[in-house]
Design an enzyme around this catalytic site. Structure first.
Site, PDB file in Angstrom:
ATOM      1  N   HIS A 199      33.279 -13.428 -48.354  1.00 39.52           N
ATOM      2  CA  HIS A 199      34.329 -13.088 -48.684  1.00 39.52           C
ATOM      3  C   HIS A 199      33.242 -11.572 -49.010  1.00 39.52           C
ATOM      4  O   HIS A 199      34.636 -10.323 -49.279  1.00 39.52           O
ATOM      5  CB  HIS A 199      35.159 -13.421 -49.651  1.00 39.52           C
ATOM      6  N   ASP A 204      43.088 -20.563 -28.331  1.00 39.82           N
ATOM      7  CA  ASP A 204      43.049 -21.047 -27.747  1.00 39.82           C
ATOM      8  C   ASP A 204      41.815 -20.474 -26.881  1.00 39.82           C
ATOM      9  O   ASP A 204      41.318 -20.128 -26.220  1.00 39.82           O
ATOM     10  CB  ASP A 204      44.399 -21.417 -26.493  1.00 39.82           C
TER      11      ASP A 204
END
Length: 491
Positions: free
Chosen positions: A156, A386
Site C-alpha cells: 500500500h 481471464d
C-alpha cells in the site's frame, strides 16, 4: 471448514527486460508517504471446465512467463522498497512467487459455498501487517479438484486499490495473449503521482497508526433487489432529486447498523448520547484532478473525506433503517472534493487540515469518538480477469489490519455488493451480525457462482500431486503465446 495451504515451491521472478538506468529510482509521492506500510491482497478463484484439468506445472509456467513480462511494464514492483527513505530501488531483483497445495481434501466448490474472509490469508504470499522490502508477491494455489486460485499482495506504500486491480487486469490481458493490437489493448501504467503530489518532510508523521492484528472480519452479501429497495427508501425519505448510488446507500445503511451495535457496549464506559461517530471515506482523485487523470495512473491517488455525527441529525429513531441525513451529507462532502481541493492537497496543506479536524473532534468530545472507515472497489470489472482459462468463479479481498473498516466489492451477479466488515470488538461484531434489520437485507442463499459440478470432482492423483515430476503438454485448447514486450513501449 478447515483450510490449509502447503507451500511446495518458492522462487523469484524477474522482469523480462532490464529497467533503464534513468528509471532506477521511483520516488514516493506525498500520498504514498501518508499511507500505512501494509499489503493489500486479491485472490482470484478459477474452476476447470474440461475433462482433464491443467496441472500446476502448466498453469505456473504460463503465469510466470506473463508475470515476467508485466514486471517490465510495472518496473517499480520488481525492485526493493526503501520505506524510510521514501523511494523504491528499481533494481530488477524480482518478486517472490510461491506454489501451494490446498489441504486437507478441500474442493473448490466446498470452499466457495462458505468462504471465510480470514482464510484468504492462506492464499497470498504476505500477511497484511507483515510489511517487508518486496512491493509485490504472487502465490498460485491448487485445489485437489483441479481448480486453482491466484493470490497477489501489493504494498500500500506504492498502490491504492484501483492500481492493484489495474495491475491484475493488465497481467491477465498479457497472459491470455492480447497482442493483435498491443498499444490499444494493454494499458501501460503512468507513474505520475510523485510529480502531481511531491513528497514532503514528515519527521513527526507516524504512518503505522491504526495497524492491528486484533480484529474480526465478516463478509455480508447484498443482492441487487435488497440494495434497490434501500435506494428507493432513502430517495423517498430525503426527497432527493437524484437517487443515491448503490455504495452511498449501503454505506449509510451499514453505518446505521454499526452505530446500533456500538450502543451500550459494556467494554466502554461511554454514554451513548455523548458518543461522537466519525465516518471517513476514501475518494478516487483521478477524475477530480484538472485535467482528469486516466485510470491507468499508478500509485496512491486517493484521499478521504470526514463526517462527524452524534446520530440525531442523520437518522430517525422511529425508523430503524433510516439514514436520510447521512446519504445527503456524504453527497455534499464528495462534491467538495473538486479541482481546488486537489490543488490544496498537492501543496500538502489539505491533508494536515484534515488530520487537525480529526484531532479537534476527538478533543471536543472528550475522547468519546468511534471512527469507521469506508472504501469501495465497486464498478471495476473484477470478473473479467481471464488469464487464459476463463473468468474467475469468485474474487476475494483479504481483510486489511485496520479496525472498523468496511470495504465494498461487486458480486459476480450484476447489481449486488459484498461488504467486508472488520471490527475491533468481538462483542460489537456479534451484535452487528445478529442485527434484525441487517439480517433481513443480507442474502441468505448459497454462494452464487458459476462453479460447475466438475469443481467438486477430485482430479487424478498424478495430475495434482505429481506436478513437479513431469511437464505434461498444455491442455489449453488454444495455446497462448506470450510475445516479448518492446522495451521502448514503457519509456
Amino acid at each position: 471448514m478447515n483450510v490449509e495451504v502447503e507451500i511446495i515451491s518458492k522462487e523469484i521472478i524477474k522482469p523480462s527486460s532490464p529497467t533503464p538506468k534513468h528509471l532506477r529510482r521511483h520516488q514516493f509521492s506525498f500520498l504514498d508517504q501518508i499511507n500505512p506500510p501494509i499489503y493489500t491482497s486479491l485472490v482470484l478463484f478459477y474452476e476447470f471446465n474440461g475433462k482433464i484439468p491443467p496441472t500446476i506445472t502448466e498453469i505456473s509456467k504460463h503465469l510466470k512467463k506473463s508475470l515476467s513480462e508485466i514486471l517490465t511494464l510495472f518496473y517499480p514492483l520488481a525492485g526493493r522498497l526503501r520505506v524510510e527513505n521514501h523511494f523504491v530501488d528499481c533494481n530488477d531483483k524480482g518478486i517472490p512467487y510461491l506454489e501451494g497445495l490446498v489441504k486437507p481434501n478441500c474442493q473448490l466448490c466446498d470452499f466457495l459455498n462458505d468462504p471465510v474472509p480470514d482464510d484468504l490469508q492462506k492464499f497470498v504470499p504476505f500477511e497484511p501487517h507483515d510489511h517487508n522490502e518486496f512491493p509485490l508477491g504472487v502465490q498460485l494455489n491448487m485445489f485437489e479438484c483441479g481448480g486453482f486460485a491466484i493470490g497477489l499482495s501489493v504494498s500500500h506504500k506504492l498502490a491504492d486499490g484501483l492500481s492493484m486491480l489495474m495491475l491484475t487486469k493488465t497481467w491477465a490481458a498479457i497472459s491470455r495473449g492480447e497482442y493483435d493490437n498491443l498499444e490499444a489493448k494493454i494499458e501501460h501504467p503512468e507513474f505520475v503521482s510523485a510529480t502531481l503530489f511531491p513528497p514532503k518532510e514528515m519527521t513527526r508523521y507516524y504512518s503505522h497508526a491504526g495497524i492491528t492484528k486484533n480484529k474480526v472480519t465478516k463478509r455480508f452479501v447484498f443482492d441487487a433487489s435488497a440494495i434497490e429497495d434501500l435506494r428507493v427508501k432513502y430517495t423517498g425519505l430525503e426527497n432527493n432529486e437524484k437517487r443515491p448510488s448503490r455504495v452511498e446507500t449501503l454505506s449509510a445503511f451499514i453505518w446505521r447498523r454499526f452505530v446500533e451495535a456500538t450502543k451500550g457496549d459494556p467494554d466502554q464506559n461511554i454514554d451513548d448520547k455523548n458518543k461522537l461517530h466519525m465516518v471517513i471515506q476514501t475518494v478516487n482523485l483521478r477524475p477530480r484532478i484538472d485535467p482528469p487523470l486516466p485510470q491507468n495512473s499508478f500509485g496512491n491517488i486517493c484521499h478521504f473525506f470526514m463526517i462527524s455525527s452524534s446520530g440525531d441529525d442523520d437518522y430517525d429513531d422511529e425508523d430503524e433503517e433510516s439514514c436520510h441525513g447521512m446519504v445527503r451529507r456524504v453527497r455534499e462532502e464528495i462534491s467538495k472534493i473538486d479541482k481546488d481541493y486537489v490543488k490544496r492537497l498537492q501543496q500538502g496543506d489539505e491533508h494536515f487540515k484534515f488530520m487537525n479536524r480529526l484531532s479537534q473532534s476527538s478533543i471536543r468530545s472528550g475522547g468519546k469518538v468511534v471512527t469507521s472507515y469506508f472504501s469501495s472497489l465497486c464498478r471495476f470489472p473484477l470478473y473479467d480477469m481471464d488469464f487464459g482459462w476463463g473468468r474467475p468463479a469468485w474474487v476475494g479481498i483479504q481483510p486489511l489490519p485496520l479496525n472498523n473498516l468496511i470495504v465494498f466489492v461487486d458480486t459476480k451477479e450484476t447489481g449486488g455488493i459484498e461488504a467486508y466488515v472488520t471490527l475491533a470488538d468481538q462483542h460489537v461484531m456479534a451484535k452487528f451480525e445478529s442485527d434484525f434489520f441487517l439480517q433481513r437485507r443480507v442474502h441468505k442463499g448459497q454462494f452464487d457462482t458459476a462453479v460447475s459440478s466438475l469443481a467438486c470432482q477430485p482430479a487424478q492423483f498424478n495430475q495434482v500431486v505429481k506436478f513437479h515430476s513431469q511437464d505434461q503438454s498444455s491442455v489449453i485448447r488454444k495455446p497462448i503465446q506470450i510475445k516479448p514486450l518492446k522495451l521502448g513501449s514503457r519509456l
